[in-house]
Design a protein around this motif. Structure first.
Motif, PDB file in Angstrom:
ATOM      1  N   HIS A 123      -7.523  -1.650 -12.586  1.00  0.00           N
ATOM      2  CA  HIS A 123      -6.984  -1.761 -11.358  1.00  0.00           C
ATOM      3  C   HIS A 123      -7.621  -2.866 -10.560  1.00  0.00           C
ATOM      4  O   HIS A 123      -8.800  -3.189 -10.840  1.00  0.00           O
ATOM      5  N   LEU A 124      -7.058  -3.516  -9.657  1.00  0.00           N
ATOM      6  CA  LEU A 124      -7.644  -4.573  -8.825  1.00  0.00           C
ATOM      7  C   LEU A 124      -8.530  -4.151  -8.011  1.00  0.00           C
ATOM      8  O   LEU A 124      -8.315  -2.819  -7.381  1.00  0.00           O
ATOM      9  N   PRO A 125      -9.645  -4.688  -7.837  1.00  0.00           N
ATOM     10  CA  PRO A 125     -10.836  -4.441  -6.947  1.00  0.00           C
ATOM     11  C   PRO A 125     -10.341  -4.280  -5.408  1.00  0.00           C
ATOM     12  O   PRO A 125      -9.434  -4.985  -5.028  1.00  0.00           O
ATOM     13  N   PHE A 126     -11.157  -3.486  -4.878  1.00  0.00           N
ATOM     14  CA  PHE A 126     -11.001  -3.355  -3.293  1.00  0.00           C
ATOM     15  C   PHE A 126      -9.440  -2.769  -2.988  1.00  0.00           C
ATOM     16  O   PHE A 126      -9.101  -3.013  -1.732  1.00  0.00           O
ATOM     17  N   THR A 127      -9.047  -2.115  -3.867  1.00  0.00           N
ATOM     18  CA  THR A 127      -7.698  -1.327  -3.331  1.00  0.00           C
ATOM     19  C   THR A 127      -7.691  -0.083  -3.355  1.00  0.00           C
ATOM     20  O   THR A 127      -6.585   0.537  -2.992  1.00  0.00           O
ATOM     21  N   GLU A 128      -8.791   0.771  -3.296  1.00  0.00           N
ATOM     22  CA  GLU A 128      -8.851   1.964  -3.126  1.00  0.00           C
ATOM     23  C   GLU A 128      -8.451   2.589  -1.961  1.00  0.00           C
ATOM     24  O   GLU A 128      -7.641   3.570  -1.726  1.00  0.00           O
ATOM     25  N   GLY A 129      -8.750   1.834  -0.654  1.00  0.00           N
ATOM     26  CA  GLY A 129      -8.185   2.303   0.687  1.00  0.00           C
ATOM     27  C   GLY A 129      -6.836   2.034   0.940  1.00  0.00           C
ATOM     28  O   GLY A 129      -6.163   2.338   2.109  1.00  0.00           O
ATOM     29  N   LEU A 130      -6.110   1.487  -0.067  1.00  0.00           N
ATOM     30  CA  LEU A 130      -4.685   0.846   0.202  1.00  0.00           C
ATOM     31  C   LEU A 130      -3.624   1.817  -0.445  1.00  0.00           C
ATOM     32  O   LEU A 130      -2.405   1.515  -0.442  1.00  0.00           O
ATOM     33  N   ARG A 131      -4.137   2.891  -1.218  1.00  0.00           N
ATOM     34  CA  ARG A 131      -3.185   3.462  -2.166  1.00  0.00           C
ATOM     35  C   ARG A 131      -2.220   4.494  -1.317  1.00  0.00           C
ATOM     36  O   ARG A 131      -2.455   5.193  -0.464  1.00  0.00           O
ATOM     37  N   GLY A 132      -0.957   4.200  -1.452  1.00  0.00           N
ATOM     38  CA  GLY A 132       0.212   4.785  -0.998  1.00  0.00           C
ATOM     39  C   GLY A 132       0.273   4.538   0.478  1.00  0.00           C
ATOM     40  O   GLY A 132       1.199   5.162   1.039  1.00  0.00           O
ATOM     41  N   GLY A 133      -0.187   3.407   0.937  1.00  0.00           N
ATOM     42  CA  GLY A 133       0.234   2.849   2.202  1.00  0.00           C
ATOM     43  C   GLY A 133       1.019   1.751   2.477  1.00  0.00           C
ATOM     44  O   GLY A 133       1.963   1.509   1.658  1.00  0.00           O
ATOM     45  N   VAL A 134       1.142   0.998   3.462  1.00  0.00           N
ATOM     46  CA  VAL A 134       1.961   0.102   3.808  1.00  0.00           C
ATOM     47  C   VAL A 134       1.927  -1.162   2.990  1.00  0.00           C
ATOM     48  O   VAL A 134       2.983  -1.740   2.522  1.00  0.00           O
ATOM     49  N   VAL A 135       0.723  -1.342   2.473  1.00  0.00           N
ATOM     50  CA  VAL A 135       0.700  -2.645   1.499  1.00  0.00           C
ATOM     51  C   VAL A 135       1.085  -2.303  -0.009  1.00  0.00           C
ATOM     52  O   VAL A 135       1.805  -3.022  -0.471  1.00  0.00           O
ATOM     53  N   HIS A 136       1.048  -0.856  -0.326  1.00  0.00           N
ATOM     54  CA  HIS A 136       1.763  -0.582  -1.521  1.00  0.00           C
ATOM     55  C   HIS A 136       3.363  -0.848  -1.436  1.00  0.00           C
ATOM     56  O   HIS A 136       4.115  -1.299  -2.321  1.00  0.00           O
ATOM     57  N   GLU A 137       3.925  -0.349  -0.190  1.00  0.00           N
ATOM     58  CA  GLU A 137       5.162  -0.282   0.294  1.00  0.00           C
ATOM     59  C   GLU A 137       5.868  -1.752   0.321  1.00  0.00           C
ATOM     60  O   GLU A 137       7.019  -2.246  -0.035  1.00  0.00           O
ATOM     61  N   VAL A 138       4.895  -2.733   0.694  1.00  0.00           N
ATOM     62  CA  VAL A 138       5.525  -4.003   0.971  1.00  0.00           C
ATOM     63  C   VAL A 138       5.262  -4.576  -0.419  1.00  0.00           C
ATOM     64  O   VAL A 138       6.217  -5.495  -0.632  1.00  0.00           O
ATOM     65  N   THR A 139       4.580  -4.351  -1.212  1.00  0.00           N
ATOM     66  CA  THR A 139       4.215  -4.868  -2.593  1.00  0.00           C
ATOM     67  C   THR A 139       5.456  -4.582  -3.398  1.00  0.00           C
ATOM     68  O   THR A 139       6.163  -5.322  -4.155  1.00  0.00           O
ATOM     69  N   GLU A 140       5.860  -3.259  -3.269  1.00  0.00           N
ATOM     70  CA  GLU A 140       6.907  -2.739  -3.818  1.00  0.00           C
ATOM     71  C   GLU A 140       8.107  -3.479  -3.569  1.00  0.00           C
ATOM     72  O   GLU A 140       9.038  -3.919  -4.619  1.00  0.00           O
TER      73      GLU A 140
END
Length: 398
Positions: A123-140
Motif C-alpha cells: 500500500h502507499l506509505p503514510f495512508t494508515e490514518g486516511l483509511r475509510g475517510g474523506v480522502v478515500h471518498e474523494v479518491t473513489e
C-alpha cells in the motif's frame, strides 16, 4: 536530440501504444464486471499497475524519440485538439492507476495486492490514518469520473484517426500500424532504451522490494525454529520432519487450508500425572502458507495477524483429562494480538516405548481472535470458524 525524419512512429512506440490500448480496453470491461469477484479484482489491480509502468516507459520513450509531426493538411484547431487528447491520455494513463493505488491503500477493507498472483505489492506509505475517510471518498470519486473522461478521450482519439483516414487528408492511423502495411517510410532511428525501460523497471523493482524488506528473515521450518521456548522443562522432543500445525476454513464457500512453517513447543506430559502436564507452544503466524500468495499476504496484514507488530502467537495446554473415548482433552489458552482465547483441545495419543504419535484438533473463532474484523466481521467472505489440526510424533527424552 534529432528531429524525426519519418512520418512513422518507432517500432517500440507502436508496440507500447497497442499494448497499452489493449489493456485499457480490457480494464474498462473489467471495471464493470468485477463486483464480488476476488480474482477479477486482483486482476484489475494487476493490470492497472502494468499500465502505470508501461505508461512511464512510454513517456520516457516519447521524450527520447519525439513523435512524427502531424500532417500538414490538418487545421490548427485539429492539431491543438489532437495534442490535447494525447496529453490527456498520458496524464490519465498515469493518474488513474495512481488513484486506484491510493483508493486501495485508503480503503478500510485492507485487501492485499498480489500482482498476477506472484508479486506482493505494498500500500502507499503514510495512508494508515486516511483509511475509510474523506480522502478515500474523494479518491473513489476521481478514479470513477477519471475513467469516464478516459473513455471520452478514447472515443475522440478513434474518431479523429478514422476521420483523417477517410477524408481527403494524409492519414495518421497507418503510422501506428505494426509491420509493413501502409508504411511509406522506415521509422526513425530509436534511442533511449535504457532510460525508458530501465527507468520503469527500476522504479517497479524499488516499490516491489518494499514488502520483501518488511518480511521476517527466513528461518528453518518446523519445531525449534523460533528459539523462544525453552525445552529444559519438557520430557518429550517433537520430531521436526513428521509434525505440523495446520489450519482450514472456507472462503466464498470454497475450502482452503494451510500450515505454519515456524513454531516451537515444550512438552511435559505424563499419562500418569495429567494434573502436572503442560504444553507451551509459540507459533509465528508470518510463516503461514496456504499455497496462494494472496491469502498468505493477507494473513500477515494489520487486520489479520499483524505480524509486524505481533510476530508470535502463544499457546498453552493445561487441565489435561482422559476422555471416555480413550483420548485426551485439554484447555488451550491462546494469546493472539494480546487477545486471550480459551478453547477445548481434543487429541489422541499412542505411546509405544519411547515414541509417541499424536493428533489433535480444535475450532477457533476469527471474531474471538480479532482476525479480519474490519473487512469481514460477519464472515460473509471468510467463515468465522477455523479448524486447527496438530499431528506428529515425539521421542521421550533420556
Amino acid at each position: 536530440m534529432h528531429a524525426p525524419s519519418s512520418n512513422r512512429y518507432t517500432v517500440v512506440a507502436i508496440l507500447l501504444h497497442w499494448a497499452i490500448a489493449a489493456l485499457i480496453l480490457f480494464m474498462i470491461w473489467l471495471g464493470w464486471n468485477m463486483e464480488d469477484n476476488e480474482a477479477r479484482f486482483q486482476l484489475h489491480k494487476s493490470i492497472g499497475i502494468a499500465i502505470l509502468f508501461l505508461s512511464v516507459a512510454r513517456v520516457l520513450w516519447r521524450w527520447r524519440n519525439p513523435p512524427p509531426p502531424l500532417p500538414d493538411d490538418m487545421t490548427p484547431w485539429e492539431k491543438r485538439l489532437s495534442h490535447g487528447v494525447h496529453m490527456g491520455f498520458y496524464f490519465l494513463m498515469i493518474a488513474l492507476p495512481l488513484l486506484g493505488w491510493l483508493l486501495v491503500s485508503t480503503s478500510r477493507f485492507q485487501v492485499s495486492t498480489v500482482l498476477f498472483g506472484t508479486v506482493s505489492w505494498p500500500h502507499l506509505p503514510f495512508t494508515e490514518g486516511l483509511r475509510g475517510g474523506v480522502v478515500h471518498e474523494v479518491t473513489e470519486f476521481l478514479h470513477s469520473k477519471g475513467a469516464w473522461v478516459l473513455i471520452i478521450l478514447l472515443g475522440l482519439h478513434v474518431a479523429g484517426a478514422i476521420k483523417h483516414e477517410v477524408a481527403a487528408e494524409q492519414g495518421v492511423f497507418k503510422r501506428m500500424i505494426p509491420g509493413l502495411f501502409g508504411r511509406p517510410h522506415s521509422p526513425p532511428p530509436a534511442q533511449g532504451y535504457a532510460i525508458a525501460f530501465g527507468g520503469a523497471v527500476l522504479l517497479f523493482a524499488i516499490i516491489a522490494a518494499v514488502p520483501l524488506m518488511k518480511s521476517a528473515p527466513p528461518a528453518p521450518n518446523g519445531p525449534g525454529a523460533t528459539g523462544a521456548v525453552s525445552e529444559e522443562a519438557g520430557n518429550w522432543d517433537i520430531d521436526t520432519e513428521t509434525s505440523e500445525i495446520a489450519f482450514s476454513g472456507t472462503y466464498q464457500g470454497k475450502p482452503f487450508s494451510g500450515t505454519f512453517g515456524r513454531w516451537d513447543a515444550t512438552v511435559l506430559f505424563d499419562p500418569e500425572d495429567l494434573e502436572g502436564s503442560t504444553v507451551a507452544v509459540e507459533v509465528q503466524p508470518g510463516s503461514a502458507s496456504t499455497g496462494t500468495k494472496l491469502y498468505d499476504d493477507t494473513l500477515q496484514s494489520g487486520e489479520w495477524f499483524d505480524t509486524n507488530t505481533f510476530p508470535v502467537v502463544k499457546v498453552s495446554l493445561i487441565n489435561f483429562e482422559a476422555s471416555p473415548e480413550g483420548g485426551y482433552t485439554a484447555k488451550a489458552s491462546l494469546l493472539v494480538k494480546e487477545q486471550a482465547v480459551n478453547v477445548p483441545f481434543d487429541f489422541s495419543l499412542i505411546i509405544d516405548s519411547d515414541t509417541a504419535t499424536f493428533e489433535g484438533t480444535t475450532t477457533l473463532s476469527r471474531a474471538a481472535m480479532n482476525l479480519g474484523q474490519q473487512s469481514d466481521p460477519g464472515g460473509d467472505w471468510v467463515a468465522d470458524e477455523v479448524t486447527v489440526t496438530v499431528k506428529g510424533t515425539a521421542t521421550r527424552k533420556e
